[in-house]
Design an enzyme around this catalytic site. Structure first.
Site, mmCIF file in Angstrom:
data_model
loop_
_atom_site.group_PDB
_atom_site.id
_atom_site.type_symbol
_atom_site.label_atom_id
_atom_site.label_comp_id
_atom_site.label_asym_id
_atom_site.label_seq_id
_atom_site.Cartn_x
_atom_site.Cartn_y
_atom_site.Cartn_z
ATOM 1 N N TYR A 25 27.156 -19.842 34.038
ATOM 2 C CA TYR A 25 27.198 -20.412 35.409
ATOM 3 C C TYR A 25 26.745 -19.669 36.360
ATOM 4 C CZ TYR A 25 29.470 -23.285 38.997
ATOM 5 O OH TYR A 25 29.813 -24.126 40.167
ATOM 6 N N SER B 109 24.010 -25.400 40.624
ATOM 7 C CA SER B 109 23.273 -26.540 41.323
ATOM 8 C C SER B 109 22.717 -27.591 40.230
ATOM 9 C CB SER B 109 22.215 -25.839 42.209
ATOM 10 O OG SER B 109 21.545 -24.946 41.555
ATOM 11 N N GLY C 56 21.807 -17.030 25.064
ATOM 12 C CA GLY C 56 22.662 -15.657 25.540
ATOM 13 C C GLY C 56 22.701 -16.043 27.144
ATOM 14 N N VAL C 57 23.224 -14.727 27.883
ATOM 15 C CA VAL C 57 23.584 -14.821 28.955
ATOM 16 C C VAL C 57 22.517 -13.817 29.734
ATOM 17 C CG1 VAL C 57 24.968 -14.297 30.772
ATOM 18 C CG2 VAL C 57 25.869 -15.149 28.460
ATOM 19 N N ILE C 58 21.808 -14.278 30.759
ATOM 20 C CA ILE C 58 20.751 -13.702 31.399
ATOM 21 C C ILE C 58 21.740 -12.518 32.308
ATOM 22 C CG2 ILE C 58 19.034 -13.491 33.118
ATOM 23 C CD1 ILE C 58 18.062 -16.295 31.697
ATOM 24 N N TYR D 279 7.437 -37.119 42.275
ATOM 25 C CA TYR D 279 9.047 -36.844 42.449
ATOM 26 C C TYR D 279 9.504 -38.317 43.248
ATOM 27 C CZ TYR D 279 13.244 -34.170 43.602
ATOM 28 O OH TYR D 279 14.596 -33.588 43.669
#
Length: 543
Positions: A123, A127, A260-262, A453
């Site tokens: 997390y 956003s 994984g976790v940056i 968009y």
């Protein structure tokens, strides 16, 4: 204090007066009546299920089971997220929010989670607008923690000679700029979520900034990545470029927490701009504006801003000239090296070749020392751009269904793709009982294609004369979302240009990628995350 249900900070949440003012505007512009303000369910009135897991004593000091914390980490900030949270419906709260303060602590958390089969949702700023951080891991009863990286933040190293900076993953956008400003530098990466998103989140989701051409995706700025995986640490070498096999960074960018976790990233930075030139150009038709944007994208001029707003979008953003009814193009240039007036003049010549009209006072050239201010239509668009998430929250409080869909396609396919997406969304709205508008803006332009968009703003028609509750509104939104994904897939456009895949875009992403690539990705995940704890259900199937 961050809002537990909506965008931004709690103090900026739309109050009843703001909602009533917006309701009056909608009645004047769209003829909608009976839109009544409602308040979000307060934190103290929430009842969340008891946590299913508890961290061991060695990690317990990093964890929070506070109701506000768990509620805030239950969702990202898409329409369906905000609508559920506003109504006090928190379907899959994490059992705990864990905030490591070092990479070693990240590794310890992943080791523990692998041993006890607890899912981990990385997390950043929360956003996500595509279900990327929701702890809905597909296995009822499985423990889930939200791994909040906010404590790993700040500028770690700066190489002015190389023009590169190393940031911890939990660093928010404004803090990135604040750290670089004393050195006369900037990252030049400004997504709409800039204030409430982080370096790690940008890298994990392949985030796009608002610059329309040239470097805009985080891919363009990443020099090296450090990541902690359940199988061990991962760090790529800093290089200006390399032809040595498949890039390890390309595998990490866009991995959305499934590998994984940056923890850190070296990013290429640039001098802060001191020159700016911009103008707004009116077109009688959207098609003429699209042709002008293509000419600009293929000219080599590389405008920083090249936003084309269809007539409805221009009206909503306040960018249209008084009495104008056509499309509006906001075109702008900025830089730190040379004056830009001649470049803007050439861009406007190209626009004129396609019927573009620059009204008096719609052009601004700022040159000199210091960072130039924005003005005119460019500032009106930028202000609307930054206010949009807060206005969306006010609309949710009024019971309005509002959401955005974005994609990218080749120039040769744009006309057919745009028509198909609009028709699909309109048909889905009719079938779902949604009365409203569909607008479009071009956000990014490339020599070979374009990124449209779409915005949907609709009022649910009452079912059997009864008020439309949140579950009904979300079901109707789901139908429109599914229709947009189907049209995007059929037209061979991308599932997402810059919003990431998450859980909401999986159906289109699964059909976009080659089947063998999906198998290869699963094999990589199996090696890096053998217990399958990392963000289950995102990008590839859980387990």
């Amino acid at each position: 204090m961050r809002s537990h249900w909506g965008w931004g900070v709690e103090a900026d949440a739309p109050d009843a007066a703001a909602q009533r003012k917006l309701a009056r505007t909608l009645k004047e512009q769209l003829g909608w009546d009976s839109l009544l303000p409602t308040e979000a369910v307060a934190v103290e009135d929430l009842t969340l299920p008891e946590p299913k897991v508890a961290l061991p004593a060695t990690l317990a000091t990093l964890a929070s089971v506070d109701v506000r914390d768990r509620a805030q980490h239950t969702y990202g900030r898409s329409y369906r997220d905000v609508a559920r949270a506003h109504a006090g419906r928190f379907d899959h709260p994490p059992d705990a929010v864990v905030r490591p303060t070092s990479q070693a602590e990240v590794a310890n958390v992943l080791d523990w989670a692998s041993e006890v089969d607890v899912a981990v949702i990385p997390y950043g700023g929360g956003s996500s607008v595509c279900g990327g951080v929701e702890p809905d891991v597909g296995t009822p009863g499985r423990g889930v923690i939200s791994l909040d990286m906010e404590a790993l933040a700040g500028l770690i190293d700066l190489e002015v000679t190389d023009r590169a900076a190393r940031f911890a993953a939990g660093t928010y956008g404004p803090a990135v700029n604040d750290a670089l400003r004393p050195h006369g530098l900037t990252l030049r990466h400004f997504p709409q979520s800039f204030e409430f998103s982080t370096v790690g989140g940008w890298v994990a989701t392949r985030a796009g900034g608002h610059f329309a051409t040239g470097p805009t995706h985080i891919d363009d700025f990443v020099e090296s990545i450090t990541m902690e995986t359940p199988a061990g640490a991962w760090e790529s070498r800093r290089l200006p470029g390399s032809g040595a096999g498949p890039s390890p960074d390309r595998l990490v960018m866009g991995s959305e927490g499934v590998l994984g976790v940056i923890c850190e990233a070296w990013l290429r930075v640039q001098p802060r701009p001191t020159f700016r030139a911009s103008a707004s150009v009116g077109f009688e038709t959207l098609d003429a504006g699209v042709r002008a944007v293509r000419a600009l994208a293929q000219s080599g001029l590389s405008p920083a801003n090249c936003r084309l707003l269809d007539p409805v979008e221009a009206l909503l953003a306040g960018a249209a000239a008084s009495g104008a009814t056509g499309a509006v193009l906001i075109v702008g240039f900025e830089g730190a090296d040379h004056a830009l007036g001649e470049v803007l003049s050439r861009a406007l010549e190209l626009c004129g070749d396609h019927g573009g009209d620059v009204s008096p006072g719609a052009m601004s050239v700022r040159e000199g020392s210091g960072e130039p201010a924005r003005s005119g239509a460019e500032e009106a668009w930028r202000s609307s751009f930054l206010r949009a998430p807060y206005q969306r929250d006010a609309l949710v409080g009024l019971g309005v269904v509002v959401e955005t869909f974005e994609t990218a396609c080749l120039w040769s396919r744009f006309e057919a793709t745009d028509a198909a997406i609009r028709a699909s969304i309109r048909n889905a709205m009719d079938q779902a009982g949604l009365e409203g508008i569909v607008s479009m803006r071009v956000t990014h332009a490339y020599p070979d294609g374009v990124a449209p968009y779409y915005t949907v703003m609709a009022r649910p028609t009452p079912a059997h004369g009864q008020p439309v509750g949140v579950n009904d509104r979300i079901a109707r939104w789901d139908a429109v979302k599914e229709a947009s994904m189907e049209a995007i897939t059929t037209e061979r456009a991308t599932a997402t240009h810059h919003h990431a895949v998450g859980r909401d875009h999986r159906s289109a992403y699964d059909r976009q990628r080659p089947p063998l690539f999906a198998e290869a990705l699963r094999a990589v995940k199996s090696r890096l995350d053998p217990s399958g704890i990392m963000n289950p259900g995102v990008l590839i199937d859980a387990g």
